[in-house]
Design a protein around this motif. Structure first.
Motif, PDB file in Angstrom:
ATOM      1  N   LEU A  34       4.897  -0.349  -7.297  1.00 60.23           N
ATOM      2  CA  LEU A  34       3.925  -1.267  -6.720  1.00 60.23           C
ATOM      3  C   LEU A  34       2.730  -1.410  -7.659  1.00 60.23           C
ATOM      4  O   LEU A  34       2.226  -0.413  -8.184  1.00 60.23           O
ATOM      5  CB  LEU A  34       3.433  -0.753  -5.369  1.00 60.23           C
ATOM      6  CG  LEU A  34       4.384  -0.843  -4.174  1.00 60.23           C
ATOM      7  CD1 LEU A  34       3.763  -0.147  -2.968  1.00 60.23           C
ATOM      8  CD2 LEU A  34       4.691  -2.294  -3.837  1.00 60.23           C
ATOM      9  N   ASN A  76       1.598  -7.701   4.942  1.00 63.52           N
ATOM     10  CA  ASN A  76       2.114  -6.421   4.443  1.00 63.52           C
ATOM     11  C   ASN A  76       3.618  -6.478   4.202  1.00 63.52           C
ATOM     12  O   ASN A  76       4.280  -5.451   4.161  1.00 63.52           O
ATOM     13  CB  ASN A  76       1.775  -5.314   5.458  1.00 63.52           C
ATOM     14  CG  ASN A  76       1.876  -3.929   4.854  1.00 63.52           C
ATOM     15  OD1 ASN A  76       1.497  -3.725   3.698  1.00 63.52           O
ATOM     16  ND2 ASN A  76       2.400  -2.976   5.615  1.00 63.52           N
ATOM     17  N   LYS A 110       3.541  -7.892  -1.911  1.00 60.37           N
ATOM     18  CA  LYS A 110       3.415  -6.680  -2.709  1.00 60.37           C
ATOM     19  C   LYS A 110       4.050  -6.865  -4.091  1.00 60.37           C
ATOM     20  O   LYS A 110       5.232  -6.569  -4.287  1.00 60.37           O
ATOM     21  CB  LYS A 110       4.078  -5.502  -1.998  1.00 60.37           C
ATOM     22  CG  LYS A 110       3.462  -5.197  -0.630  1.00 60.37           C
ATOM     23  CD  LYS A 110       4.223  -4.084   0.073  1.00 60.37           C
ATOM     24  CE  LYS A 110       3.621  -3.781   1.437  1.00 60.37           C
ATOM     25  NZ  LYS A 110       4.369  -2.704   2.121  1.00 60.37           N
TER      26      LYS A 110
END
Length: 308
Positions: A40, A52, A57
């Motif tokens: 990440l 989320n 991400k």
């Protein structure tokens, strides 16, 4: 790479065959990603994240060469896709494997784009963060922090060129150690890149996906990479094909001219054959030479170290 869609498939069999091949490509991409480590970029959440979910991400897919081959050079790889998807196989995994073959560490950037719900500045933030991450963790990955480049294809080439003209030295007082280091790449590799916005040869889909339908003219100029070149822009290798109708070679030519005018070392190869999105171009006579010429350019600039 530009998506042509399924407009010409008029009967079920070709359509099903196309879908099957696309599904196989996705499976192959997933398998390859499973062989590499995924990191990440922002474990605590990306700036401007809208949620989320995985799409919120951005990640790096880490391909490290065998220790006996590693020469300390590293490249962040930006697949193309018009800022609307990512061509992760032939402009991502295949490229990382090619880099590994001569000792270079490859870091595929799975960046945010319009179909994930993001436009400017999210992709550039992701690219800058990727460079900072590789530099901050250089010792962990056996990378020389002064030999970290960024490479991009098509719209990914625009992103890589943007990282080459928009950078900073880091924030020394930042709480996050990754933000303390520079995001300036040490070199650029641009493969049939989108470069110019607001021009007759602009790839309009990339511009719209990144900046929206009616962008501020000042933003269009700011994100036209050829208009932002300075003598601090990193040395650059470019290649394009004359047959590219999706992203015309005028894009590479404009960037090369700007580099030359600024006194930045640059090498450009304009091949006759090949449509847009050729990747490694393994089966295209003439154009298939670009990987070896790129490797030779890296070696000639001392980026591959010695004795490798």
């Amino acid at each position: 790479m530009l998506m042509n869609g399924f407009r010409r498939a008029r009967c079920p069999v070709p359509l099903l065959a196309t879908i099957f091949l696309f599904w196989c490509a996705l499976c192959l991409s997933s398998a390859r990603a499973g062989e590499a480590k995924v990191e990440l970029l922002w474990p605590q959440g990306a700036p401007g994240a809208k949620g989320n979910a995985p799409a919120d991400k951005p990640t790096l897919i880490v391909y490290l060469p065998p220790p006996e081959k590693a020469n300390g050079c590293a490249v962040v790889i930006c697949p193309g896709g018009g800022y609307g998807f990512l061509a992760m196989d032939h402009e991502g995994h295949q490229i990382a494997e090619w880099l590994n073959s001569f000792g270079v560490a490859g870091f595929i950037l799975d960046y945010r784009h319009r179909n994930k719900g993001y436009g400017h500045p999210a992709p550039l933030e992701d690219a800058q963060r990727a460079i900072r991450t590789v530099r901050a963790r250089a010792a962990e990955w056996s990378v020389d922090p002064n030999r970290i480049g960024i490479m991009g294809f098509s719209a990914g080439g625009h992103l890589a060129s943007s990282a080459g003209v928009h950078f900073d030295n880091g924030q020394p007082d930042a709480a996050d150690p990754i933000q303390r280091v520079s995001c300036r790449p040490d070199f650029l590799i641009l493969c049939y890149p989108v470069i110019a916005f607001g021009e007759p040869f602009t790839h309009r889909g990339s511009q719209q996906n990144l900046l929206g339908k009616d962008p501020d003219p000042a933003l269009v100029v700011k994100m036209s990479s050829e208009k932002q070149v300075t003598k601090q822009t990193p040395p650059t290798f470019l290649f394009h094909t004359d047959e590219d109708k999706g992203v015309p070679p005028e894009n590479s030519i404009a960037f090369y001219r700007a580099l030359h005018a600024a006194g930045v070392p640059a090498e450009m190869h304009l091949y006759e054959r090949g449509p847009h999105g050729v990747g490694l171009a393994a089966k295209i006579p003439g154009t298939c030479n670009w990987p070896k010429q790129c490797e030779a350019w890296l070696r000639g600039r001392g980026l591959l170290g010695t004795g490798k």
